[in-house]
Design a protein around this motif. Structure first.
Motif, short mmCIF file in Angstrom:
data_model
loop_
_atom_site.label_atom_id
_atom_site.label_comp_id
_atom_site.label_asym_id
_atom_site.label_seq_id
_atom_site.Cartn_x
_atom_site.Cartn_y
_atom_site.Cartn_z
N TYR A 47 -6.56 1.67 4.59
CA TYR A 47 -6.20 2.71 3.64
C TYR A 47 -4.92 2.43 2.87
O TYR A 47 -4.70 3.02 1.81
N VAL A 48 -4.07 1.56 3.40
CA VAL A 48 -2.74 1.36 2.83
C VAL A 48 -2.54 -0.11 2.48
O VAL A 48 -2.92 -0.99 3.26
N GLN A 49 -1.97 -0.35 1.32
CA GLN A 49 -1.64 -1.72 0.91
C GLN A 49 -0.13 -1.91 0.92
O GLN A 49 0.64 -0.96 0.74
N ALA A 50 0.28 -3.14 1.14
CA ALA A 50 1.70 -3.48 1.10
C ALA A 50 2.24 -3.29 -0.32
O ALA A 50 1.46 -3.36 -1.28
N PRO A 51 3.53 -3.01 -0.48
CA PRO A 51 4.55 -2.95 0.57
C PRO A 51 4.76 -1.54 1.10
O PRO A 51 4.61 -0.55 0.38
N VAL A 52 5.10 -1.44 2.37
CA VAL A 52 5.41 -0.17 3.02
C VAL A 52 6.86 -0.23 3.49
O VAL A 52 7.31 -1.24 4.05
N ALA A 53 7.60 0.85 3.25
CA ALA A 53 9.02 0.87 3.62
C ALA A 53 9.23 1.24 5.07
O ALA A 53 10.20 0.79 5.70
N ALA A 54 8.34 2.08 5.61
CA ALA A 54 8.53 2.54 6.99
C ALA A 54 7.23 3.07 7.55
O ALA A 54 6.36 3.55 6.82
#
Length: 198
Positions: free
Chosen positions: A99-106
């Motif tokens: 569900y989530v693509q980079a970039p992730v901060a936290a």
């Protein structure tokens, strides 16, 4: 009460719980407009905290396997008109990379069971480990994964022990890993883990 650091306004109190430490550590690295993950929505407190951190242009992805958790989370967000910056996902956190693509901060984990919910539904180390590995793969440099573990029940103790050992396998050149135990609290007190990508 201890002292974490000094500020112009005086002394800053040392956070006195794993949850407070988690919020403090994440608030230091998340900037408005970034993507973040609440891997365990629970009663919505971490999702609400993250929604305030990312601002109007940011995005929070919040996961839980129980609809009750997502309902409670949505209610908290709607009370403060923050639901528009959050995506609530009824799925296990081990699938977060779908569900989530980079970039992730936290990314935040609050392990265990849903308070005032079905205590038979708990996080377990095999899926928790997969979720942490996925979160690390999405993390931007300087990003952090925060984990609160609860050794007061059997599965929680197993998770805390397994996580403690697993963190030792992370390459020092890539990550800084921290494990904090409150020495003057009971052995069942929540424990806090932090991983930062260098």
């Amino acid at each position: 009460m201890g002292v974490l650091e000094e500020s112009q306004s005086g002394l800053v109190p040392l956070p006195e719980s794993a949850r407070a430490l988690s919020h403090w550590a994440i608030s230091q690295v998340v900037k408005p407009g970034e993507q973040v993950i609440d891997a365990t929505a629970g009663n919505g407190y971490d999702t609400l905290f993250l929604a305030k951190q990312v601002g109007e242009l940011g995005r929070v992805f919040s996961f839980d396997v129980q609809q009750l958790a997502l309902t409670r989370t949505r209610e908290k967000l709607e009370e403060q008109a923050l639901d528009g910056r959050c995506q609530l996902i009824l799925d296990s956190h081990e699938h977060l990379a779908r569900y989530v693509q980079a970039p992730v901060a936290a990314c935040m984990f609050n392990l265990g069971y849903l308070p005032a919910g079905d205590r038979a539904v708990k996080t377990l180390w095999p899926s928790t480990q997969k979720a942490i590995v996925s979160a690390l793969s999405l993390l931007r440099p300087g990003g952090r994964v925060s984990i609160c573990a609860y050794p007061g029940h059997t599965e929680g103790r197993q998770e805390a022990e397994a996580l403690t050992e697993w963190l030792k396998t992370l390459r020092e050149a890539e990550y800084t890993a921290l494990h904090l135990v409150f020495a003057n609290q009971t052995e069942n007190a929540p424990q806090w883990f932090l991983i930062e990508r260098k």
